[in-house]
Scaffold this motif. Sequence first.
Motif, PDB file in Angstrom:
ATOM      1  N   PRO A 249     -18.776  31.081   9.746  1.00 15.69           N
ATOM      2  CA  PRO A 249     -20.205  30.869   9.968  1.00 15.69           C
ATOM      3  C   PRO A 249     -20.537  30.925  11.457  1.00 15.69           C
ATOM      4  N   HIS A 250     -21.622  31.611  11.787  1.00 16.27           N
ATOM      5  CA  HIS A 250     -22.020  31.714  13.198  1.00 16.27           C
ATOM      6  C   HIS A 250     -22.671  30.406  13.628  1.00 16.27           C
ATOM      7  N   GLU A 251     -22.101  29.772  14.628  1.00 14.63           N
ATOM      8  CA  GLU A 251     -22.570  28.473  15.097  1.00 14.63           C
ATOM      9  C   GLU A 251     -22.981  28.537  16.560  1.00 14.63           C
ATOM     10  N   GLY A 252     -23.580  29.655  16.923  1.00 15.25           N
ATOM     11  CA  GLY A 252     -24.101  29.791  18.273  1.00 15.25           C
ATOM     12  C   GLY A 252     -23.164  30.458  19.252  1.00 15.25           C
ATOM     13  N   GLU A 253     -21.976  30.859  18.798  1.00 16.11           N
ATOM     14  CA  GLU A 253     -21.048  31.521  19.715  1.00 16.11           C
ATOM     15  C   GLU A 253     -21.624  32.859  20.184  1.00 16.11           C
ATOM     16  N   ALA A 254     -21.332  33.198  21.415  1.00 18.55           N
ATOM     17  CA  ALA A 254     -21.789  34.482  21.950  1.00 18.55           C
ATOM     18  C   ALA A 254     -20.884  35.594  21.449  1.00 18.55           C
ATOM     19  N   ALA A 255     -21.495  36.715  21.094  1.00 20.18           N
ATOM     20  CA  ALA A 255     -20.715  37.880  20.706  1.00 20.18           C
ATOM     21  C   ALA A 255     -20.115  38.505  21.961  1.00 20.18           C
ATOM     22  N   ASP A 256     -18.798  38.675  21.988  1.00 21.84           N
ATOM     23  CA  ASP A 256     -18.152  39.195  23.205  1.00 21.84           C
ATOM     24  C   ASP A 256     -17.537  40.569  22.993  1.00 21.84           C
ATOM     25  N   PHE A 257     -17.914  41.233  21.873  1.00 25.70           N
ATOM     26  CA  PHE A 257     -17.328  42.540  21.584  1.00 25.70           C
ATOM     27  C   PHE A 257     -17.580  43.508  22.727  1.00 25.70           C
TER      28      PHE A 257
ATOM     29  N   GLU B 236      -2.962  31.017  13.911  1.00 25.91           N
ATOM     30  CA  GLU B 236      -3.986  32.056  13.798  1.00 25.91           C
ATOM     31  C   GLU B 236      -4.889  31.977  15.027  1.00 25.91           C
ATOM     32  N   ILE B 237      -5.076  33.129  15.683  1.00 26.23           N
ATOM     33  CA  ILE B 237      -5.788  33.180  16.957  1.00 26.23           C
ATOM     34  C   ILE B 237      -6.912  34.208  16.867  1.00 26.23           C
ATOM     35  N   ARG B 238      -8.105  33.831  17.330  1.00 27.95           N
ATOM     36  CA  ARG B 238      -9.209  34.783  17.404  1.00 27.95           C
ATOM     37  C   ARG B 238      -8.997  35.647  18.649  1.00 27.95           C
ATOM     38  N   VAL B 239      -8.899  36.942  18.462  1.00 30.46           N
ATOM     39  CA  VAL B 239      -8.628  37.840  19.583  1.00 30.46           C
ATOM     40  C   VAL B 239      -9.866  37.918  20.472  1.00 30.46           C
ATOM     41  N   PRO B 240      -9.745  37.646  21.767  1.00 32.79           N
ATOM     42  CA  PRO B 240     -10.895  37.717  22.668  1.00 32.79           C
ATOM     43  C   PRO B 240     -11.513  39.117  22.713  1.00 32.79           C
ATOM     44  N   TYR B 241     -12.811  39.164  22.899  1.00 34.69           N
ATOM     45  CA  TYR B 241     -13.578  40.400  23.089  1.00 34.69           C
ATOM     46  C   TYR B 241     -13.576  41.308  21.860  1.00 34.69           C
ATOM     47  N   THR B 242     -13.513  40.688  20.662  1.00 36.90           N
ATOM     48  CA  THR B 242     -13.628  41.456  19.414  1.00 36.90           C
ATOM     49  C   THR B 242     -14.717  40.883  18.512  1.00 36.90           C
ATOM     50  N   SER B 243     -15.492  39.907  18.990  1.00 41.89           N
ATOM     51  CA  SER B 243     -16.447  39.200  18.136  1.00 41.89           C
ATOM     52  C   SER B 243     -17.820  39.867  18.152  1.00 41.89           C
ATOM     53  N   SER B 244     -18.454  39.908  16.977  1.00 36.54           N
ATOM     54  CA  SER B 244     -19.841  40.372  16.852  1.00 36.54           C
ATOM     55  C   SER B 244     -20.527  39.513  15.788  1.00 36.54           C
ATOM     56  N   ILE B 245     -21.840  39.646  15.688  1.00 36.96           N
ATOM     57  CA  ILE B 245     -22.619  38.833  14.755  1.00 36.96           C
ATOM     58  C   ILE B 245     -23.290  39.754  13.741  1.00 36.96           C
TER      59      ILE B 245
ATOM     60  N   LEU C 237     -19.950  35.226  12.291  1.00 40.76           N
ATOM     61  CA  LEU C 237     -19.249  35.757  13.454  1.00 40.76           C
ATOM     62  C   LEU C 237     -18.068  36.562  12.936  1.00 40.76           C
ATOM     63  N   ILE C 238     -18.045  37.841  13.225  1.00 40.93           N
ATOM     64  CA  ILE C 238     -16.984  38.742  12.777  1.00 40.93           C
ATOM     65  C   ILE C 238     -16.035  38.979  13.945  1.00 40.93           C
ATOM     66  N   TYR C 239     -14.734  38.909  13.693  1.00 40.44           N
ATOM     67  CA  TYR C 239     -13.765  39.053  14.786  1.00 40.44           C
ATOM     68  C   TYR C 239     -12.414  39.492  14.225  1.00 40.44           C
ATOM     69  N   ILE C 240     -11.549  39.928  15.107  1.00 45.03           N
ATOM     70  CA  ILE C 240     -10.181  40.257  14.725  1.00 45.03           C
ATOM     71  C   ILE C 240      -9.339  38.987  14.863  1.00 45.03           C
ATOM     72  N   GLN C 241      -8.637  38.663  13.791  1.00 42.02           N
ATOM     73  CA  GLN C 241      -7.777  37.483  13.801  1.00 42.02           C
ATOM     74  C   GLN C 241      -6.317  37.900  13.883  1.00 42.02           C
ATOM     75  N   LEU C 242      -5.622  37.306  14.824  1.00 43.22           N
ATOM     76  CA  LEU C 242      -4.203  37.579  15.015  1.00 43.22           C
ATOM     77  C   LEU C 242      -3.390  36.457  14.374  1.00 43.22           C
ATOM     78  N   LYS C 243      -2.497  36.824  13.500  1.00 44.73           N
ATOM     79  CA  LYS C 243      -1.613  35.847  12.858  1.00 44.73           C
ATOM     80  C   LYS C 243      -0.226  35.969  13.479  1.00 44.73           C
ATOM     81  N   VAL C 244       0.225  34.866  14.083  1.00 46.63           N
ATOM     82  CA  VAL C 244       1.539  34.837  14.722  1.00 46.63           C
ATOM     83  C   VAL C 244       2.454  33.944  13.881  1.00 46.63           C
ATOM     84  N   GLU C 245       3.579  34.486  13.463  1.00 45.96           N
ATOM     85  CA  GLU C 245       4.522  33.744  12.625  1.00 45.96           C
ATOM     86  C   GLU C 245       5.869  33.650  13.335  1.00 45.96           C
ATOM     87  N   TRP C 246       6.322  32.420  13.511  1.00 48.76           N
ATOM     88  CA  TRP C 246       7.664  32.184  14.021  1.00 48.76           C
ATOM     89  C   TRP C 246       8.537  31.766  12.843  1.00 48.76           C
ATOM     90  N   THR C 247       9.638  32.477  12.654  1.00 50.64           N
ATOM     91  CA  THR C 247      10.485  32.251  11.481  1.00 50.64           C
ATOM     92  C   THR C 247      11.942  32.151  11.895  1.00 50.64           C
TER      93      THR C 247
END
Length: 357
Positions: free
Chosen positions: A117-125, A150-159, A231-241
């Motif tokens: 849900p978009h909660e006022g974040e700025a789109a940085d795409f 799980e990490i939101r990749v910077p500069y990939t977000s849009s609304i 807010l649409i963005y690319i999510q990076l999933k990092v797994e340590w195993t």
Amino acid sequence: MNSSAAYPPSAPPANMFGTVPGYEGTVVGGGGYLPPPVPLEPVAPPQPGPVPDDWNIPSLSEDVAHDAFKSFASSHCCYSKAPANDGVIINMEPFNTYRYRLETFTESRSTEWAHKPHEGEAADFYTQTAPRPWEVQATPPKLFTNHIEEIRVPYTSSIKECHTCHASGLMLCEECKGGTECKVCWACNGSGGRGEETCTHCNGTGRERCKECEGQDRKECMTCKGKRQLLIYIQLKVEWTNHVVDHVVQQNSGLSNDKLRSVTGKELFKNSQYLLYPLIGFPNPAISEASERLLKEHQATYVQTSRVLQQRHTVELIPVTKVNYKWKGDTHIYYVYGNENQVNADNYPATCCCVVM
């Protein structure tokens, strides 16, 4: 809400597909693991070290074997304690055996288009160039520990508008289907009254008020939480195993190797490096052969899709004692194994059927 919610992830705007350098294969719902940077070479192989004079485990005493057997019998509600208490040990045979364990601690990364849900974040795409998947900073956990981040990749977000409620913030109540399928009032059985009196429970409607939407026919959209935008963005999933494999040298006690995996032994050797070479100069050739084979298997399996952060291999000598004892004129056996003095007695001679109520 992210892409794992009840509703499927929203696709990014069409003009965003394939336009983020380094993320061309990213899709809704996620793709495969991303190949890591070119791996380094293993460190120089160590020279054979001195071999300890005594790699044997002291023989198990009859008192310890007897006490372990009694504890084993007491822990089973369906076992009579008589064989453990009254059985007489005839002889004990040691079958100490080597176990080689290899651990390969890896980091893998995958990406997917996600939303919240978009909660006022700025789109940085495209306000800056997005870091490539293996450039995104992630703090690994303690070595040889499993973890997911799980990490939101910077500069990939849009609304964009919510695809579930079409930017209304509301959705049709699934329980009452918009007021047409409310439950029949239990107090008046749908008649709306009791004799000449109006039913006070349903106010004469004959239908119960929907508890999900409080009779409003609609409720807050589950996808956007009533915000109307996502807010649409690319999510990076990092797994340590931590990938662990054991090899138990063939031993003739008759105890299964699966039992031995649950106990510890006397540690004879341990080494940890970025990438390991096989053991060399080990007194038991089967351990050296297992080390070479398993290291090759791990490298072939994990190096192409993961980044190896550390490897560790250990050699243990596991105590195994086969105990022959006599009870009521018959001979029976049990095993005591591991530093924990675990007992295995598959053919315990005095059991009963218990019924747990």
